[in-house]
Motif scaffolding. Structure first.
Motif, short mmCIF file in Angstrom:
data_model
loop_
_atom_site.label_atom_id
_atom_site.label_comp_id
_atom_site.label_asym_id
_atom_site.label_seq_id
_atom_site.Cartn_x
_atom_site.Cartn_y
_atom_site.Cartn_z
N ASP A 146 40.26 33.91 35.32
CA ASP A 146 41.58 33.58 35.13
C ASP A 146 42.34 34.98 35.03
OD1 ASP A 146 43.81 32.78 33.84
OD2 ASP A 146 43.14 31.53 32.37
N ALA A 147 41.82 36.08 34.31
CA ALA A 147 42.70 37.24 34.45
C ALA A 147 42.61 37.78 35.80
CB ALA A 147 41.84 38.39 33.40
N GLN A 148 41.53 37.74 36.38
CA GLN A 148 41.43 38.25 37.77
C GLN A 148 42.61 37.73 38.83
OE1 GLN A 148 37.29 38.79 39.14
NE2 GLN A 148 37.56 41.06 38.80
N LEU A 149 42.48 36.45 38.74
CA LEU A 149 43.26 35.46 39.58
C LEU A 149 44.58 35.85 39.40
CD1 LEU A 149 41.12 32.30 39.79
CD2 LEU A 149 41.84 33.60 41.71
N HIS A 150 44.99 35.90 38.10
CA HIS A 150 46.32 36.00 37.79
C HIS A 150 46.93 37.54 38.20
CE1 HIS A 150 46.06 32.47 35.26
NE2 HIS A 150 47.58 32.32 35.90
N GLU A 151 45.98 38.28 38.12
CA GLU A 151 46.31 39.91 38.37
C GLU A 151 46.62 39.81 40.07
OE1 GLU A 151 43.36 42.75 37.05
OE2 GLU A 151 44.18 44.23 38.68
#
Lengths: 308, 122
Positions: A71-76
Protein backbone atom coordinates in the motif's frame (compact mmCIF):
# COMPACT_ATOMS: atom_id res chain seq x y z
CA UNK A 1 -34.46 -84.52 47.02
CA UNK A 2 -34.23 -82.18 44.04
CA UNK A 3 -36.76 -82.09 41.21
CA UNK A 4 -35.79 -82.32 37.53
CA UNK A 5 -36.62 -78.63 37.15
CA UNK A 6 -34.31 -77.77 40.04
CA UNK A 7 -31.55 -79.83 38.53
CA UNK A 8 -32.03 -78.19 35.14
CA UNK A 9 -31.99 -74.75 36.77
CA UNK A 10 -28.83 -75.64 38.66
CA UNK A 11 -27.24 -76.62 35.35
CA UNK A 12 -28.42 -73.65 33.35
CA UNK A 13 -28.08 -70.82 35.93
CA UNK A 14 -24.22 -70.89 36.07
CA UNK A 15 -24.18 -70.80 32.28
CA UNK A 16 -26.52 -67.81 32.17
CA UNK A 17 -24.46 -66.04 34.82
CA UNK A 18 -21.32 -66.60 32.76
CA UNK A 19 -23.12 -65.25 29.68
CA UNK A 20 -24.22 -62.17 31.59
CA UNK A 21 -20.70 -61.56 32.93
CA UNK A 22 -19.33 -62.04 29.43
CA UNK A 23 -21.76 -59.44 28.07
CA UNK A 24 -20.87 -57.04 30.89
CA UNK A 25 -17.17 -57.47 30.23
CA UNK A 26 -17.58 -57.03 26.47
CA UNK A 27 -19.71 -53.89 26.74
CA UNK A 28 -17.33 -52.44 29.33
CA UNK A 29 -14.35 -53.07 27.07
CA UNK A 30 -16.16 -51.78 24.00
CA UNK A 31 -17.37 -48.65 25.79
CA UNK A 32 -13.88 -47.96 27.13
CA UNK A 33 -12.39 -48.43 23.67
CA UNK A 34 -15.01 -46.12 22.15
CA UNK A 35 -14.47 -43.48 24.80
CA UNK A 36 -10.70 -43.67 24.35
CA UNK A 37 -11.00 -43.40 20.57
CA UNK A 38 -13.50 -40.56 20.66
CA UNK A 39 -11.36 -38.74 23.20
CA UNK A 40 -8.27 -39.16 21.00
CA UNK A 41 -10.30 -38.16 17.94
CA UNK A 42 -11.45 -35.01 19.66
CA UNK A 43 -7.90 -34.23 20.83
CA UNK A 44 -6.49 -34.89 17.35
CA UNK A 45 -9.07 -32.61 15.75
CA UNK A 46 -8.34 -29.95 18.36
CA UNK A 47 -4.60 -30.18 17.68
CA UNK A 48 -5.12 -30.11 13.90
CA UNK A 49 -7.44 -27.12 14.10
CA UNK A 50 -5.11 -25.29 16.49
CA UNK A 51 -2.22 -25.90 14.08
CA UNK A 52 -4.29 -24.69 11.12
CA UNK A 53 -5.44 -21.65 13.06
CA UNK A 54 -1.83 -20.91 14.13
CA UNK A 55 -0.57 -21.15 10.54
CA UNK A 56 -3.51 -19.14 9.27
CA UNK A 57 -2.77 -16.48 11.89
CA UNK A 58 0.86 -16.36 10.76
CA UNK A 59 -0.19 -16.06 7.13
CA UNK A 60 -2.64 -13.31 8.00
CA UNK A 61 0.10 -11.42 9.84
CA UNK A 62 2.45 -11.80 6.87
CA UNK A 63 -0.29 -10.77 4.43
CA UNK A 64 -1.23 -7.76 6.55
CA UNK A 65 2.40 -6.72 6.71
CA UNK A 66 2.77 -7.23 2.96
CA UNK A 67 -0.46 -5.33 2.35
CA UNK A 68 0.71 -2.38 4.43
CA UNK A 69 4.10 -2.40 2.69
CA UNK A 70 2.57 -2.68 -0.81
CA UNK A 71 0.00 0.00 0.00
CA UNK A 72 2.74 2.43 1.03
CA UNK A 73 4.94 1.64 -1.97
CA UNK A 74 2.13 1.86 -4.51
CA UNK A 75 0.92 5.15 -3.10
CA UNK A 76 4.46 6.50 -3.15
CA UNK A 77 4.76 5.39 -6.79
CA UNK A 78 1.44 7.00 -7.69
CA UNK A 79 2.43 10.20 -5.89
CA UNK A 80 5.62 10.27 -8.00
CA UNK A 81 3.60 9.77 -11.19
CA UNK A 82 1.17 12.54 -10.21
CA UNK A 83 4.11 14.84 -9.45
CA UNK A 84 5.63 14.09 -12.88
CA UNK A 85 2.24 14.81 -14.43
CA UNK A 86 2.10 18.21 -12.69
CA UNK A 87 5.59 19.03 -13.93
CA UNK A 88 4.63 18.10 -17.50
CA UNK A 89 1.53 20.31 -17.19
CA UNK A 90 3.77 23.20 -16.05
CA UNK A 91 6.14 22.67 -18.99
CA UNK A 92 3.19 22.61 -21.36
CA UNK A 93 1.94 25.89 -19.90
CA UNK A 94 5.38 27.39 -20.50
CA UNK A 95 5.32 26.21 -24.13
CA UNK A 96 1.92 27.87 -24.61
CA UNK A 97 3.26 31.07 -23.10
CA UNK A 98 6.30 30.93 -25.40
CA UNK A 99 3.94 30.43 -28.35
CA UNK A 100 2.15 33.62 -27.33
CA UNK A 101 5.46 35.52 -27.20
CA UNK A 102 6.44 34.45 -30.73
CA UNK A 103 3.33 36.21 -31.99
CA UNK A 104 4.40 39.41 -30.27
CA UNK A 105 7.88 39.04 -31.75
CA UNK A 106 6.39 38.48 -35.21
CA UNK A 107 4.39 41.71 -34.84
CA UNK A 108 7.60 43.52 -33.80
CA UNK A 109 9.33 42.22 -36.95
CA UNK A 110 6.40 43.52 -39.02
CA UNK A 111 6.79 46.89 -37.36
CA UNK A 112 10.50 46.90 -38.24
CA UNK A 113 9.55 46.22 -41.91
CA UNK A 114 7.03 49.10 -41.83
CA UNK A 115 9.59 51.49 -40.30
CA UNK A 116 12.15 50.37 -42.93
CA UNK A 117 9.61 51.11 -45.72
CA UNK A 118 8.88 54.58 -44.34
CA UNK A 119 12.61 55.24 -43.92
CA UNK A 120 13.15 54.21 -47.53
CA UNK A 121 10.46 56.69 -48.68
CA UNK A 122 12.02 59.33 -46.50
CA UNK A 123 15.48 58.69 -48.05
CA UNK A 124 13.96 58.98 -51.59
CA UNK A 125 12.44 62.35 -50.70
CA UNK A 126 15.78 63.43 -49.24
CA UNK A 127 17.53 62.42 -52.50
CA UNK A 128 15.06 64.51 -54.55
CA UNK A 129 15.62 67.47 -52.24
CA UNK A 130 19.41 66.98 -52.56
CA UNK A 131 19.12 67.07 -56.39
CA UNK A 132 17.19 70.35 -56.14
CA UNK A 133 19.97 71.78 -54.06
CA UNK A 134 22.56 70.99 -56.89
CA UNK A 135 26.13 71.22 -55.71
CA UNK A 136 25.07 72.17 -52.18
CA UNK A 137 23.03 69.02 -51.92
CA UNK A 138 25.64 66.49 -53.06
CA UNK A 139 26.79 65.60 -49.58
CA UNK A 140 23.19 65.32 -48.43
CA UNK A 141 22.44 63.01 -51.41
CA UNK A 142 25.20 60.65 -50.27
CA UNK A 143 23.67 60.50 -46.77
CA UNK A 144 20.20 59.93 -48.25
CA UNK A 145 21.55 57.05 -50.32
CA UNK A 146 23.15 55.46 -47.25
CA UNK A 147 19.91 55.87 -45.30
CA UNK A 148 18.01 54.11 -48.14
CA UNK A 149 20.56 51.31 -48.12
CA UNK A 150 20.11 50.92 -44.33
CA UNK A 151 16.30 50.97 -44.78
CA UNK A 152 16.58 48.16 -47.33
CA UNK A 153 18.78 46.11 -44.96
CA UNK A 154 16.37 46.80 -42.08
CA UNK A 155 13.46 45.71 -44.28
CA UNK A 156 15.30 42.51 -45.24
CA UNK A 157 16.21 41.77 -41.60
CA UNK A 158 12.63 42.39 -40.50
CA UNK A 159 11.42 40.10 -43.26
CA UNK A 160 13.80 37.30 -42.20
CA UNK A 161 12.93 37.75 -38.51
CA UNK A 162 9.23 37.53 -39.35
CA UNK A 163 9.78 34.36 -41.38
CA UNK A 164 11.87 32.80 -38.55
CA UNK A 165 9.21 33.67 -35.97
CA UNK A 166 6.57 32.13 -38.26
CA UNK A 167 8.60 28.91 -38.42
CA UNK A 168 9.16 28.92 -34.62
CA UNK A 169 5.43 29.53 -34.07
CA UNK A 170 4.50 26.62 -36.37
CA UNK A 171 7.02 24.35 -34.63
CA UNK A 172 5.68 25.38 -31.22
CA UNK A 173 2.09 24.80 -32.41
CA UNK A 174 2.98 21.27 -33.51
CA UNK A 175 4.88 20.60 -30.25
CA UNK A 176 1.98 21.97 -28.18
CA UNK A 177 -0.56 19.79 -30.03
CA UNK A 178 1.57 16.67 -29.54
CA UNK A 179 2.24 17.55 -25.89
CA UNK A 180 -1.48 18.09 -25.31
CA UNK A 181 -2.32 14.68 -26.81
CA UNK A 182 0.46 13.02 -24.77
CA UNK A 183 -0.72 14.70 -21.58
CA UNK A 184 -4.28 13.51 -22.20
CA UNK A 185 -2.99 9.95 -22.66
CA UNK A 186 -0.82 10.26 -19.54
CA UNK A 187 -3.80 11.46 -17.51
CA UNK A 188 -5.81 8.49 -18.77
CA UNK A 189 -3.02 6.02 -17.87
CA UNK A 190 -2.57 7.64 -14.47
CA UNK A 191 -6.29 7.45 -13.71
CA UNK A 192 -6.20 3.78 -14.78
CA UNK A 193 -3.20 3.16 -12.50
CA UNK A 194 -5.09 4.79 -9.61
CA UNK A 195 -8.12 2.59 -10.26
CA UNK A 196 -6.11 -0.62 -10.66
CA UNK A 197 -4.10 0.09 -7.52
CA UNK A 198 -7.27 0.75 -5.55
CA UNK A 199 -8.92 -2.44 -6.89
CA UNK A 200 -5.84 -4.60 -6.22
CA UNK A 201 -5.43 -3.33 -2.67
CA UNK A 202 -9.16 -3.80 -2.00
CA UNK A 203 -9.07 -7.38 -3.32
CA UNK A 204 -5.94 -8.10 -1.31
CA UNK A 205 -7.59 -6.71 1.80
CA UNK A 206 -10.73 -8.76 1.12
CA UNK A 207 -8.61 -11.91 0.71
CA UNK A 208 -6.94 -11.24 4.07
CA UNK A 209 -10.31 -10.74 5.73
CA UNK A 210 -11.63 -13.91 4.07
CA UNK A 211 -8.69 -15.77 5.60
CA UNK A 212 -9.67 -14.40 9.00
CA UNK A 213 -13.23 -15.57 8.38
CA UNK A 214 -12.00 -19.05 7.44
CA UNK A 215 -10.04 -19.19 10.71
CA UNK A 216 -13.20 -18.33 12.62
CA UNK A 217 -15.08 -21.07 10.75
CA UNK A 218 -12.38 -23.58 11.67
CA UNK A 219 -12.76 -22.70 15.34
CA UNK A 220 -16.55 -23.07 15.06
CA UNK A 221 -16.15 -26.49 13.44
CA UNK A 222 -13.71 -27.55 16.13
CA UNK A 223 -16.14 -26.43 18.84
CA UNK A 224 -19.02 -28.28 17.16
CA UNK A 225 -16.94 -31.47 16.84
CA UNK A 226 -15.90 -31.22 20.50
CA UNK A 227 -19.53 -30.77 21.52
CA UNK A 228 -20.62 -33.73 19.37
CA UNK A 229 -17.89 -35.94 20.81
CA UNK A 230 -18.81 -34.87 24.35
CA UNK A 231 -22.44 -35.79 23.64
CA UNK A 232 -21.38 -39.17 22.24
CA UNK A 233 -19.33 -39.84 25.36
CA UNK A 234 -22.22 -38.84 27.58
CA UNK A 235 -24.49 -41.18 25.61
CA UNK A 236 -22.02 -43.98 26.32
CA UNK A 237 -23.00 -43.74 30.00
CA UNK A 238 -25.67 -46.29 29.11
CA UNK A 239 -22.94 -48.90 29.59
CA UNK A 240 -22.62 -48.09 33.29
CA UNK A 241 -26.34 -48.47 33.83
CA UNK A 242 -26.68 -51.70 31.85
CA UNK A 243 -23.63 -53.07 33.63
CA UNK A 244 -25.19 -52.39 37.02
CA UNK A 245 -28.50 -53.96 35.96
CA UNK A 246 -26.70 -57.05 34.65
CA UNK A 247 -24.59 -57.24 37.82
CA UNK A 248 -27.73 -57.27 39.95
CA UNK A 249 -29.28 -59.88 37.69
CA UNK A 250 -26.19 -62.02 37.93
CA UNK A 251 -26.10 -61.65 41.73
CA UNK A 252 -29.79 -62.57 41.95
CA UNK A 253 -29.23 -65.67 39.85
CA UNK A 254 -26.33 -66.74 42.07
CA UNK A 255 -28.59 -66.39 45.12
CA UNK A 256 -31.32 -68.38 43.36
CA UNK A 257 -28.77 -71.03 42.48
CA UNK A 258 -27.82 -71.32 46.16
CA UNK A 259 -31.46 -71.65 47.18
CA UNK A 260 -32.19 -74.25 44.51
CA UNK A 261 -29.11 -76.26 45.49
CA UNK A 262 -30.39 -76.87 49.04
CA UNK A 263 -31.25 -80.43 50.02
CA UNK A 264 -34.86 -79.47 50.61
CA UNK A 265 -36.46 -76.69 48.62
CA UNK A 266 -37.34 -73.92 51.07
CA UNK A 267 -40.33 -72.20 49.50
CA UNK A 268 -40.43 -69.52 52.18
CA UNK A 269 -36.80 -68.65 51.49
CA UNK A 270 -37.59 -68.50 47.77
CA UNK A 271 -40.51 -66.11 48.41
CA UNK A 272 -38.30 -63.90 50.62
CA UNK A 273 -35.65 -63.94 47.89
CA UNK A 274 -38.21 -62.88 45.29
CA UNK A 275 -39.70 -60.16 47.49
CA UNK A 276 -36.24 -58.76 48.25
CA UNK A 277 -35.41 -58.28 44.56
CA UNK A 278 -36.99 -54.84 44.32
CA UNK A 279 -35.07 -53.53 47.30
CA UNK A 280 -31.77 -54.31 45.57
CA UNK A 281 -32.51 -52.18 42.51
CA UNK A 282 -30.51 -49.03 42.07
CA UNK A 283 -31.94 -47.56 38.89
CA UNK A 284 -35.41 -46.16 38.30
CA UNK A 285 -35.85 -48.25 35.16
CA UNK A 286 -35.17 -51.47 37.14
CA UNK A 287 -38.07 -50.64 39.42
CA UNK A 288 -40.32 -49.66 36.51
CA UNK A 289 -39.41 -52.83 34.56
CA UNK A 290 -40.06 -54.95 37.67
CA UNK A 291 -43.64 -53.66 37.89
CA UNK A 292 -44.47 -53.82 34.18
CA UNK A 293 -45.36 -56.88 32.15
CA UNK A 294 -45.00 -55.35 28.70
CA UNK A 295 -41.75 -55.60 26.81
CA UNK A 296 -41.10 -51.91 26.32
CA UNK A 297 -37.92 -50.56 27.85
CA UNK A 298 -38.46 -47.45 29.96
CA UNK A 299 -36.27 -44.44 29.32
CA UNK A 300 -33.42 -43.81 31.73
CA UNK A 301 -33.85 -40.87 34.08
CA UNK A 302 -31.78 -37.83 33.11
CA UNK A 303 -29.19 -36.28 35.35
CA UNK A 304 -31.27 -34.55 37.99
CA UNK A 305 -29.29 -32.75 40.66
CA UNK A 306 -30.22 -32.34 44.29
CA UNK A 307 -28.16 -29.96 46.41
CA UNK A 308 -28.04 -30.58 50.18
CA UNK B 1 -3.63 -23.02 38.55
CA UNK B 2 -6.40 -25.44 37.60
CA UNK B 3 -8.61 -26.85 40.35
CA UNK B 4 -8.13 -30.54 41.12
CA UNK B 5 -11.02 -32.97 41.33
CA UNK B 6 -10.97 -36.57 42.58
CA UNK B 7 -13.25 -38.93 40.61
CA UNK B 8 -14.25 -42.19 42.30
CA UNK B 9 -16.15 -44.79 40.26
CA UNK B 10 -15.70 -48.53 39.71
CA UNK B 11 -16.65 -48.13 36.04
CA UNK B 12 -13.59 -47.16 34.01
CA UNK B 13 -15.78 -45.81 31.22
CA UNK B 14 -17.66 -43.54 33.65
CA UNK B 15 -14.38 -42.26 35.08
CA UNK B 16 -13.22 -41.49 31.53
CA UNK B 17 -16.44 -39.64 30.65
CA UNK B 18 -16.41 -37.58 33.85
CA UNK B 19 -12.69 -36.84 33.47
CA UNK B 20 -13.10 -35.72 29.88
CA UNK B 21 -16.01 -33.46 30.80
CA UNK B 22 -14.00 -31.84 33.59
CA UNK B 23 -10.72 -31.68 31.66
CA UNK B 24 -12.47 -29.93 28.76
CA UNK B 25 -13.74 -27.36 31.27
CA UNK B 26 -10.21 -26.74 32.53
CA UNK B 27 -10.11 -28.88 35.69
CA UNK B 28 -7.35 -31.32 36.63
CA UNK B 29 -8.57 -34.78 37.57
CA UNK B 30 -7.36 -37.76 39.61
CA UNK B 31 -9.15 -41.11 39.30
CA UNK B 32 -9.84 -43.88 41.82
CA UNK B 33 -11.64 -47.16 41.11
CA UNK B 34 -13.45 -47.44 44.48
CA UNK B 35 -13.64 -45.91 47.95
CA UNK B 36 -10.63 -47.86 49.23
CA UNK B 37 -8.51 -46.75 46.28
CA UNK B 38 -9.68 -43.14 46.76
CA UNK B 39 -8.66 -43.11 50.44
CA UNK B 40 -5.17 -44.01 49.27
CA UNK B 41 -5.14 -40.87 47.12
CA UNK B 42 -5.81 -38.63 50.12
CA UNK B 43 -2.11 -38.23 50.78
CA UNK B 44 -2.00 -34.52 51.56
CA UNK B 45 -2.56 -33.11 48.11
CA UNK B 46 -5.38 -30.63 47.76
CA UNK B 47 -8.65 -31.59 46.10
CA UNK B 48 -11.13 -28.79 45.46
CA UNK B 49 -13.99 -31.28 45.11
CA UNK B 50 -14.70 -35.03 44.93
CA UNK B 51 -17.20 -36.80 42.65
CA UNK B 52 -18.12 -40.22 43.98
CA UNK B 53 -20.25 -43.17 42.82
CA UNK B 54 -22.39 -44.97 45.43
CA UNK B 55 -22.33 -48.65 44.50
CA UNK B 56 -18.74 -49.83 44.40
CA UNK B 57 -16.82 -52.91 45.61
CA UNK B 58 -14.58 -52.94 48.71
CA UNK B 59 -15.66 -49.53 50.04
CA UNK B 60 -18.86 -47.96 48.66
CA UNK B 61 -19.55 -44.27 48.17
CA UNK B 62 -21.40 -43.67 51.44
CA UNK B 63 -18.62 -45.42 53.39
CA UNK B 64 -16.04 -43.31 51.59
CA UNK B 65 -17.86 -40.07 52.48
CA UNK B 66 -17.96 -41.11 56.13
CA UNK B 67 -14.23 -41.81 56.04
CA UNK B 68 -13.49 -38.43 54.42
CA UNK B 69 -15.56 -36.59 57.04
CA UNK B 70 -13.45 -38.28 59.72
CA UNK B 71 -10.27 -37.04 58.04
CA UNK B 72 -9.38 -33.57 59.44
CA UNK B 73 -7.44 -32.65 56.32
CA UNK B 74 -10.32 -33.37 53.91
CA UNK B 75 -13.46 -33.06 56.02
CA UNK B 76 -14.37 -29.73 54.39
CA UNK B 77 -13.79 -30.91 50.81
CA UNK B 78 -17.22 -30.96 49.12
CA UNK B 79 -18.37 -34.32 47.76
CA UNK B 80 -20.88 -34.77 44.92
CA UNK B 81 -22.47 -38.20 44.64
CA UNK B 82 -22.83 -39.35 41.01
CA UNK B 83 -24.93 -42.49 40.90
CA UNK B 84 -27.70 -44.45 39.20
CA UNK B 85 -29.48 -44.48 42.57
CA UNK B 86 -32.51 -42.20 42.27
CA UNK B 87 -34.40 -43.27 45.43
CA UNK B 88 -35.14 -40.68 48.09
CA UNK B 89 -33.97 -42.97 50.89
CA UNK B 90 -30.51 -43.27 49.32
CA UNK B 91 -30.36 -39.53 48.79
CA UNK B 92 -31.26 -39.02 52.43
CA UNK B 93 -28.42 -41.35 53.41
CA UNK B 94 -26.04 -39.33 51.23
CA UNK B 95 -27.13 -36.11 52.86
CA UNK B 96 -26.81 -37.68 56.30
CA UNK B 97 -23.20 -38.72 55.78
CA UNK B 98 -22.23 -35.29 54.51
CA UNK B 99 -22.47 -35.26 50.70
CA UNK B 100 -23.21 -31.80 49.23
CA UNK B 101 -25.11 -32.84 46.09
CA UNK B 102 -26.70 -35.89 44.47
CA UNK B 103 -26.50 -36.28 40.67
CA UNK B 104 -28.36 -39.13 38.98
CA UNK B 105 -26.62 -40.85 36.06
CA UNK B 106 -26.66 -40.38 33.14
CA UNK B 107 -25.47 -36.85 33.85
CA UNK B 108 -25.60 -33.89 31.47
CA UNK B 109 -22.20 -32.16 31.31
CA UNK B 110 -23.56 -28.60 31.76
CA UNK B 111 -25.45 -29.65 34.89
CA UNK B 112 -22.48 -31.46 36.38
CA UNK B 113 -20.17 -28.55 35.57
CA UNK B 114 -22.62 -26.10 37.14
CA UNK B 115 -22.64 -28.19 40.33
CA UNK B 116 -18.85 -28.40 40.33
CA UNK B 117 -18.48 -24.66 39.78
CA UNK B 118 -20.94 -23.97 42.57
CA UNK B 119 -19.40 -26.30 45.16
CA UNK B 120 -15.65 -26.48 44.43
CA UNK B 121 -13.38 -24.91 47.05
CA UNK B 122 -11.73 -21.64 46.01
Amino acid sequence: MTTPLQRMCLRVLPIWIRHIESVRAQTEQAAQALITRFTRLSETIDLAVEELVRRSHEQRSQLSELLGHSDAQLHELLAGLHQAQHERDATFAEVLELRGRTEAMRRTAQEVITVAGQTKLLSLNATIEAVHAADYGRGFEVVAREVRALALRANSAGQRLGDEMQTVAQTLDTAARQADQRLARDREVLNGADQITHTLLSEFRAATEALAGATGNLRDISTRVRTEVAEVLVALQFQDRTSQILAHLSESMEQLQTLLGAEALDELALTRWFDAREATYTTAEQRITHDRDDAQTPAAADGEITFF
Amino acid sequence: MAKSILIIDDSASMRQVVAMTLNNAGYDTVEACDGEDALGKLDGRKFHLMICDVNMPRLDGLGFVRAVKDNPQYKFTPIVMLTTEAGDDKKAQGQAVGARAWVVKPFQPPQLLAAVAKLALP
